[in-house]
Scaffold this active site. Sequence first.
Site, mmCIF file in Angstrom:
data_model
loop_
_atom_site.group_PDB
_atom_site.id
_atom_site.type_symbol
_atom_site.label_atom_id
_atom_site.label_comp_id
_atom_site.label_asym_id
_atom_site.label_seq_id
_atom_site.Cartn_x
_atom_site.Cartn_y
_atom_site.Cartn_z
ATOM 1 N N GLU A 96 0.845 -1.202 0.000
ATOM 2 C CA GLU A 96 0.000 0.000 0.000
ATOM 3 C C GLU A 96 0.873 1.243 0.000
ATOM 4 O O GLU A 96 1.904 1.282 0.667
ATOM 5 C CB GLU A 96 -0.881 -0.049 1.264
ATOM 6 C CG GLU A 96 -1.975 0.972 1.321
ATOM 7 C CD GLU A 96 -2.847 0.806 2.590
ATOM 8 O OE1 GLU A 96 -3.234 -0.332 2.927
ATOM 9 O OE2 GLU A 96 -3.108 1.831 3.222
ATOM 10 N N ASP A 98 0.256 5.321 0.583
ATOM 11 C CA ASP A 98 -0.814 6.201 1.070
ATOM 12 C C ASP A 98 -0.515 7.677 1.089
ATOM 13 O O ASP A 98 0.522 8.092 1.616
ATOM 14 C CB ASP A 98 -1.069 5.920 2.576
ATOM 15 C CG ASP A 98 -1.645 4.566 2.840
ATOM 16 O OD1 ASP A 98 -2.358 4.056 1.997
ATOM 17 O OD2 ASP A 98 -1.372 4.028 3.941
ATOM 18 N N GLU A 100 -2.819 10.647 2.952
ATOM 19 C CA GLU A 100 -4.037 10.919 3.711
ATOM 20 C C GLU A 100 -3.992 12.372 4.162
ATOM 21 O O GLU A 100 -2.985 12.815 4.700
ATOM 22 C CB GLU A 100 -4.133 10.031 4.955
ATOM 23 C CG GLU A 100 -4.771 8.686 4.681
ATOM 24 C CD GLU A 100 -5.033 7.922 5.984
ATOM 25 O OE1 GLU A 100 -6.115 7.356 6.114
ATOM 26 O OE2 GLU A 100 -4.151 7.927 6.861
#
Length: 283
Positions: A96, A98, A100
């Site tokens: 993953e 990311d 955010e």
Amino acid sequence: MKGFLFLLLTCSLVVVASAGNFYQDFDITWGDGRAKIPDNGHLLTLSLDKASGSGFQSKSEYLFGKIDMQIKLVPGNSAGTVTAYYLSSQGPTHDEIDFEFLGNLSGDPYTLHTNVFTQGKGNREMQFKLWFDPTEDFHTYSILWNPGHVIFMVDGTPIRDFRNLESKGVAFPKDQPMRIYSSLWDADDWATRGGLVKTDWSKAPFVASYRNFKADACVASSSGASKCASNGAPGSNNGWWNQEVDSTGQERMKWVQKNYMIYNYCNDFKRFPQGLPPECSIA
Ligand SMILES: *[C@@H]1O[C@H](CO)[C@@H](O)[C@H](O)[C@H]1NC(C)=O
């Protein structure tokens, strides 16, 4: 390099340059009408109210690529909201990458939170403030993912470079195709000042907007031979496949990390009493 070519030949990839039509490239996956694709597919909006957030995911799965998205974050009092934008594969040993965005009170800065998971293991958070107001206009958030690097970029400026250090025993995401996901949701139990600031629902619905998606990428497909190779992605003069942070980029990244980085797991000695993760100490 041989390993990568072998991987490509076994994985059935097609290089595509996809220039943003949200109908074509994405599925709205939740939010019961709160996610919308207006303007003939050129814009996508997510919204969040007290009852629900919303989200979308890419139709394709990608294995390496340069993926750009322009995002305009929830304006005003966005405290408690989280806009997540990430690549992820499936399963307990997933990879993953990311971005955010943690909202804040009007006038207080967003926090940009980044992480990299390999083989199901994350704990590699780095957080930044931005050098502009990300709610006033669209800005480009990019992930450059090739066999040597995962580079996070904001408006073309590299902010983080996760290098392939497999030879030193650090796992690197390189054989699980990933989809793009994004969602807008409420996390007022932790997002803003560790949960002290709650979401002001009188300001709902909260809206984040997306446009100009561009994927210069290898798309994993279930049929056909490796077109990734023949289209030149792993070749010599293909931009993103061999791209690293160049010297100008290094200077920019240093500037960002010096002035805008607010958390780096590699500096968090308390958290890793047994010693920092190995990638932190490899120059
Ligand atoms: C919100 O603003 C405050 C005050 O500047 C800051 O301490 C905090 O890190 C900001 N971000 C979040 C997500 O709370």
